[in-house]
Design a protein around this motif. Structure first.
Motif, PDB file in Angstrom:
ATOM      1  N   ALA A  75       0.829  -1.202   0.000  1.00  0.00           N
ATOM      2  CA  ALA A  75       0.000   0.000   0.000  1.00  0.00           C
ATOM      3  C   ALA A  75       0.868   1.259   0.000  1.00  0.00           C
ATOM      4  CB  ALA A  75      -0.930  -0.005   1.205  1.00  0.00           C
ATOM      5  N   ALA A  76       1.911   1.261   0.824  1.00  0.00           N
ATOM      6  CA  ALA A  76       2.806   2.416   0.849  1.00  0.00           C
ATOM      7  C   ALA A  76       3.533   2.588  -0.482  1.00  0.00           C
ATOM      8  CB  ALA A  76       3.811   2.261   1.983  1.00  0.00           C
ATOM      9  N   SER A  77       3.891   1.484  -1.137  1.00  0.00           N
ATOM     10  CA  SER A  77       4.557   1.572  -2.442  1.00  0.00           C
ATOM     11  C   SER A  77       3.627   2.191  -3.480  1.00  0.00           C
ATOM     12  CB  SER A  77       5.005   0.178  -2.881  1.00  0.00           C
ATOM     13  OG  SER A  77       5.869  -0.406  -1.928  1.00  0.00           O
ATOM     14  N   LEU A  78       2.376   1.745  -3.484  1.00  0.00           N
ATOM     15  CA  LEU A  78       1.402   2.338  -4.414  1.00  0.00           C
ATOM     16  C   LEU A  78       1.211   3.816  -4.128  1.00  0.00           C
ATOM     17  CD1 LEU A  78      -1.262  -0.515  -4.395  1.00  0.00           C
ATOM     18  CD2 LEU A  78       0.328   0.021  -6.239  1.00  0.00           C
ATOM     19  N   GLY A  79       1.179   4.165  -2.841  1.00  0.00           N
ATOM     20  CA  GLY A  79       1.031   5.570  -2.500  1.00  0.00           C
ATOM     21  C   GLY A  79       2.222   6.400  -2.935  1.00  0.00           C
ATOM     22  N   LEU A  80       3.437   5.859  -2.829  1.00  0.00           N
ATOM     23  CA  LEU A  80       4.623   6.598  -3.264  1.00  0.00           C
ATOM     24  C   LEU A  80       4.610   6.826  -4.776  1.00  0.00           C
ATOM     25  CD1 LEU A  80       7.429   4.944  -1.099  1.00  0.00           C
ATOM     26  CD2 LEU A  80       6.538   7.260  -0.897  1.00  0.00           C
ATOM     27  N   VAL A  81       4.255   5.785  -5.518  1.00  0.00           N
ATOM     28  CA  VAL A  81       4.220   5.936  -6.976  1.00  0.00           C
ATOM     29  C   VAL A  81       3.174   6.970  -7.381  1.00  0.00           C
ATOM     30  CG1 VAL A  81       3.785   4.719  -9.142  1.00  0.00           C
ATOM     31  CG2 VAL A  81       5.080   3.607  -7.341  1.00  0.00           C
ATOM     32  N   ALA A  82       2.066   7.002  -6.633  1.00  0.00           N
ATOM     33  CA  ALA A  82       1.024   7.987  -6.950  1.00  0.00           C
ATOM     34  C   ALA A  82       1.410   9.390  -6.494  1.00  0.00           C
ATOM     35  CB  ALA A  82      -0.294   7.568  -6.305  1.00  0.00           C
ATOM     36  N   ALA A  83       2.179   9.500  -5.416  1.00  0.00           N
ATOM     37  CA  ALA A  83       2.494  10.815  -4.859  1.00  0.00           C
ATOM     38  C   ALA A  83       3.624  11.508  -5.610  1.00  0.00           C
ATOM     39  CB  ALA A  83       2.862  10.674  -3.381  1.00  0.00           C
ATOM     40  N   PHE A  84       4.611  10.750  -6.087  1.00  0.00           N
ATOM     41  CA  PHE A  84       5.743  11.359  -6.774  1.00  0.00           C
ATOM     42  C   PHE A  84       5.337  11.818  -8.167  1.00  0.00           C
ATOM     43  CE2 PHE A  84       8.257   9.718  -3.410  1.00  0.00           C
ATOM     44  CZ  PHE A  84       9.472  10.385  -3.449  1.00  0.00           C
ATOM     45  N   GLY A  85       5.875  12.939  -8.560  1.00  0.00           N
ATOM     46  CA  GLY A  85       5.600  13.407  -9.914  1.00  0.00           C
ATOM     47  C   GLY A  85       6.359  12.624 -10.964  1.00  0.00           C
ATOM     48  N   SER A  86       7.509  12.076 -10.594  1.00  0.00           N
ATOM     49  CA  SER A  86       8.334  11.314 -11.522  1.00  0.00           C
ATOM     50  C   SER A  86       8.232   9.831 -11.182  1.00  0.00           C
ATOM     51  CB  SER A  86       9.793  11.767 -11.436  1.00  0.00           C
ATOM     52  OG  SER A  86      10.640  10.913 -12.178  1.00  0.00           O
ATOM     53  N   PHE A  87       7.917   9.025 -12.199  1.00  0.00           N
ATOM     54  CA  PHE A  87       7.804   7.581 -11.992  1.00  0.00           C
ATOM     55  C   PHE A  87       9.143   6.982 -11.599  1.00  0.00           C
ATOM     56  CE2 PHE A  87       7.853   3.226 -13.714  1.00  0.00           C
ATOM     57  CZ  PHE A  87       6.760   2.711 -13.043  1.00  0.00           C
ATOM     58  N   GLU A  88      10.247   7.502 -12.192  1.00  0.00           N
ATOM     59  CA  GLU A  88      11.564   6.964 -11.900  1.00  0.00           C
ATOM     60  C   GLU A  88      11.985   7.275 -10.464  1.00  0.00           C
ATOM     61  OE1 GLU A  88      10.818   8.780 -14.476  1.00  0.00           O
ATOM     62  OE2 GLU A  88      10.931   7.346 -16.145  1.00  0.00           O
ATOM     63  N   HIS A  89      11.792   8.521 -10.040  1.00  0.00           N
ATOM     64  CA  HIS A  89      12.152   8.870  -8.671  1.00  0.00           C
ATOM     65  C   HIS A  89      11.271   8.138  -7.658  1.00  0.00           C
ATOM     66  CE1 HIS A  89      14.064  12.200 -10.891  1.00  0.00           C
ATOM     67  NE2 HIS A  89      14.897  12.253  -9.856  1.00  0.00           N
TER      68      HIS A  89
END
Length: 889
Positions: free
Chosen positions: A502-516
């Motif tokens: 869940a936290a990983s999905l949230g990070l991918v959604a929160a960051f503007g850059s997919f790579e970062h």
């Protein structure tokens, strides 16, 4: 149940056997008395005869045991009851009802009467049978025949009503429901007067079945289902008041099937169906509360608990089928309020606190689902996760494994639904799939699994073993009850995995850059695995430790398979740093925190080596991408060596970690040696290796670690090897060159390194070998120095001529040094020096015949022979004069 004939015979045998034991004991006592009388001393002086052996009395017989109560499946059927009044009455009722049915069939086939008369005769026959039952009861009291007659009359009345509506269409459906209510009322009145549950069941459950049977003429209707709700309310009142649990269960099941069928077949969200579903839900809650209140005990009964939890399940299914969006959330919030009101009142009463706690849990679960639906839309994952958590909590409160098993099923459904529909794994690894929508679902699943882990405790099952249709679950429930630690561990692992996902999905959604974002995901996975490993090591849980190490392995796989291939530029290097750092710390902590580890563990060594590879790869990647003229590969490699060296220094003071420390400083020194050629060249590289050899040798003596001596020797060999391979190759002794001694500084440094390491070595044998090696290198350097000097003295002459002149000096040098060693050995009586002198003199002679004789010119050859010959003559003289003299100290 009456005692069977076999049990009576067994009891009779036990009593006979007890009487036999008592008779045997009396017989032994009589014999003992006779022996005592016979042992009296006679008048004559002769010795008395030896007494006969005494018989040992048998142990007292055990008390007769009460006959064992036979289990339900072992009890034999008492056919006398079936053949008595009850059986005859039951058969008579069934036969009478079948007679009415067969009469209808015959009348219809022969065409004797029309539909109206058929229905009328059926109703009349039912009334006559019902009246006969009433008369029998009043005339002869309570008999099975009166109950059977009344039941047959009620059933016949329902059959006549269904025929009038479904077959002949003589009555509209609303009128049929009214007639069914009248029949049910009559049946309930009679059942209450007679206190006969079977009569109430025929009346009420039969009334509930009318709308279901009428559904074959056009499907379920809302009016018919509303009638079922009314009958359900009446059933609840009667069953709770009379304590008729069978009637209550049958009514709940019959009504639930009909309302669920209506909800399932409904398209859209009609207000009438929603209202009916709400009424049924409220009735189930009210009946559960009433059933528990009339019990007047503190423990929450299984029936009210099942009804309350069933209402929660019905709420979830009905809301999912009838509502969507915010409407579903509002419905759950409203249900939470309804649950909360009676729970607050019940919690204030100590006797009803368990029911209040259960309703409070339902209120909290409904509120959580409602908030989730209002915020993020409908999702069965929230509902199933909340239901699973609630069941796990209820299992702890009620001390039963049945509810825990049901909670596991709900949690499996929630996790599966979230993984398949809410947050598929591809959403995490593909840009633009909006993974944030599924983060909430997995957060709910993580919380539910944590609740399961928190409530997984050893429990004492109440009640008897599973019977009936629940008997196949007995094995599963027993297995589950006996393995609560395993349940807790699995639930904690599932909770951690769901939370990290869940936290990983949230990070991918929160960051503007997919790579970062994926760099952050790798960091999160690394920290989660490291934290889990620390906890597992502190509590000494080996399975949890293995699971944490496996998760670090998954992180490594993700880094190599995804980050390396899909993160552009040098971004994947930072992912390497996070994963490598976690692996390095994990490999070290496995040895540090586990006090049982006295040697290297394979899993720890694997993690440390993997961390080394990731660290070197990441460092060189960053170095290549750095802006500037300097090549930073060597700096990155040296930094990696520094990290491992720092950890080795931190662990050095613990004797138990000696092998781990050796591994760490061995890696550090090896990587540092590899960084040398990337940073330095020529004599500077030899200087660095020589200095490192001296420093490590001194450190080995300072900290009293013999293993560091091998590292010092390794650095010294690197210095010597680089000198002999690249700086001053041995072939320069035999091939003419303009500057044969150009690498003499490197030779000097190598000699100094070998001599220093030898001097700092505590073992005498190793020290002697090192000093001799340094002496050989020193002679090699002096020989090259003579050749270099010969080239520099006459630079204008021919190189070959100067080289040959130099070799004359080399031959003389070897001879003089051999003579000096021989003389010193003879004077001091040291065999090693004497052998060294002989060896060097032998090499001088060998050089004369193998090299000088074939290569040098006539003049230089003659000079070499004369010089070496003179030295040999002096050597012979000294050996003869000093060989037998005492050693001079």
């Amino acid at each position: 149940m009456n005692t069977t004939l076999i049990e009576r015979i067994d009891d009779f045998e036990r009593r006979i056997r007890a009487m036999q034991y008592e008779l045997s004991a009396l017989r032994v006592q009589v014999q003992d008395a006779e022996h005592i009388a016979a042992e009296a001393p006679p008048l004559r002086t002769a010795p008395p005869p030896p007494p006969p052996p005494r018989r040992v009395a048998p142990p007292p017989p055990p008390p007769p045991r009460a006959p064992r109560e036979p289990r339900p499946w072992e009890r034999e059927i008492d056919f006398s009851e079936l053949a008595g009044a009850k059986g005859l009455a039951l058969a008579g009722g069934v036969v009478t009802l079948l007679g009415v049915v067969f009469f209808f069939v015959l009348a219809v086939n022969r065409g004797w009467i029309g539909p109206e008369l058929r229905v009328g005769f059926g109703a009349l026959a039912s009334a006559i049978v019902f009246g006969a039952g009433i008369w029998l009861r009043r005339r002869f009291g309570e008999t099975y025949s009166s109950l059977a007659a009344v039941g047959a009359g009620i059933a016949g009345a329902y059959a006549s009503l269904l025929a009038a509506v479904a077959l002949y269409h003589l009555l509209p459906k609303p009128a049929a429901l009214g007639a069914a209510a009248a029949i049910a009322a009559v049946g309930v009145a009679v059942s209450l007067a007679w206190e006969a549950e079977i009569v109430a069941g025929l009346g009420l459950i039969g009334a509930m079945g009318v709308p279901a049977l009428l559904a074959f003429q056009g499907g379920l209707t809302r009016v018919g289902t509303g009638f079922v709700a009314i009958v359900l309310a009446a059933t609840g009142i009667v069953a709770v008041r009379q304590r008729w649990h069978g009637l209550l269960i049958a009514g709940a099941v019959a009504s639930a099937l009909q309302i669920l069928a209506l909800v399932w077949d409904t398209n859209g969200s009609p207000a009438s169906v929603i209202a009916l579903a709400a009424v049924f839900w409220a009735l189930y809650v009210a009946i559960a509360i009433a059933e528990q209140l009339v019990r007047r005990v503190r423990d929450l009964g299984a029936l009210p608990a099942t009804l309350a939890l069933g209402s929660g399940g019905f709420l979830v299914l009905a809301a999912a089928l009838l509502l969507d969006g915010r409407a579903e959330g509002i419905a759950f919030l409203g249900a939470a309020g309804v649950y909360a009101l009676p729970s607050l009142a019940l919690l204030l009463r100590e006797r009803d606190r368990e029911l209040g706690t259960l309703l409070a849990g339902l209120a909290l679960a409904s509120g959580a689902v409602g908030v989730a639906d209002v915020v993020s839309g409908p999702s069965l994952s929230y509902a199933w996760a909340a239901e699973g958590a609630l069941l796990a909590w209820a299992a702890l409160r009620l001390r039963t494994t049945r509810l825990q098993l049901a909670g596991l099923v709900y949690l499996a459904l929630a996790a599966g639904h979230a993984l398949v529909f809410e947050a598929r794994p591809d959403k995490l690894f593909e840009a633009g799939l909006h993974p944030g929508a599924g983060a909430g679902a997995f957060a709910a699943v993580a919380a539910a699994f944590f609740m399961l882990a928190w409530t997984a405790k050893a429990r004492d099952e109440r009640g008897a073993a599973e019977t009936g249709f629940l008997r196949p679950l007995a094995v599963a429930l027993a297995w589950l009850a006996g393995r609560q630690p395993l349940v807790r561990a699995v639930a904690l692992g599932a909770s951690a995995l769901a939370a990290v996902y869940a936290a990983s999905l949230g990070l991918v959604a929160a960051f503007g850059s997919f790579e970062h974002a994926h760099i952050a995901v790798t960091a999160l996975w690394s920290l989660a695995g490291l934290a889990a490993l620390v906890v597992a090591l502190l509590v000494r849980n080996d399975p949890a430790r293995d699971a944490a190490l496996a998760w670090l392995g998954v992180t490594l796989l993700k880094t190599l398979a995804f980050d390396l291939r899909h993160l552009p530029g040098n971004l994947h290097a930072y992912a390497f740093f996070f994963a490598g750092g976690a692996l390095l710390l994990g490999g070290i902590l496995v040895h540090v925190l586990d006090r049982r580890a006295t040697t290297l563990l394979p899993e720890g060594v694997t993690a440390i080596v993997a961390a080394l590879g990731l660290g070197l790869a990441g460092g060189t990647t960053v170095a290549h991408g750095a802006v500037g003229p300097a090549d930073l590969d060597g700096v990155a490699t040296l930094a990696a060596a520094g990290v491992f060296g720092a950890f080795a220094a931190a662990c050095f003071r613990t004797p138990r970690l000696r092998d781990l420390t050796t591994l760490l400083w061995g890696i550090a020194l090896t990587v540092a040696a590899a960084a040398g050629p990337l940073l330095l060249d020529h004599a500077w590289l030899v200087l660095a290796w020589a200095a490192a050899a001296v420093a490590v040798a001194w450190l080995a003596g300072a900290v009293r670690e013999e293993r560091l001596g091998f590292a010092a020797l390794g650095y010294a060999l690197l210095a010597v090897g680089d000198t002999l391979v690249r700086e001053e190759r041995p072939d320069r002794l035999v091939h003419a060159a303009l500057h044969p001694g150009g690498g003499l500084p490197s030779v000097a440094l190598a000699v100094a390194a070998v001599a220093a390491v030898a001097a700092l070595t505590p073992r005498s044998t190793a020290r002697l070998a090192g000093l001799w090696s340094a002496a050989v290198l020193f002679v090699y350097g002096l020989s090259l120095g003579i050749l270099e000097l010969a080239e520099r003295i006459a630079p204008g002459d021919n190189v070959q001529t100067n080289f040959q002149r130099g070799h004359t000096g080399v031959s003389a040098l070897w001879g003089v040094l051999g003579l000096a060693l021989l003389y010193a050995g003879l004077r001091r009586g040291q065999r090693a020096l004497r052998l060294g002198g002989f060896t060097l003199l032998g090499l001088s002679v060998g050089k004369l015949f193998l090299y000088d004789l074939a290569t040098l010119s006539s003049a230089t050859r003659a000079v070499s022979f004369l010089a070496v010959g003179a030295v040999l003559l002096l050597g012979g003289f000294f050996y003869q004069r000093l060989a037998h003299r005492p050693r001079v100290s």
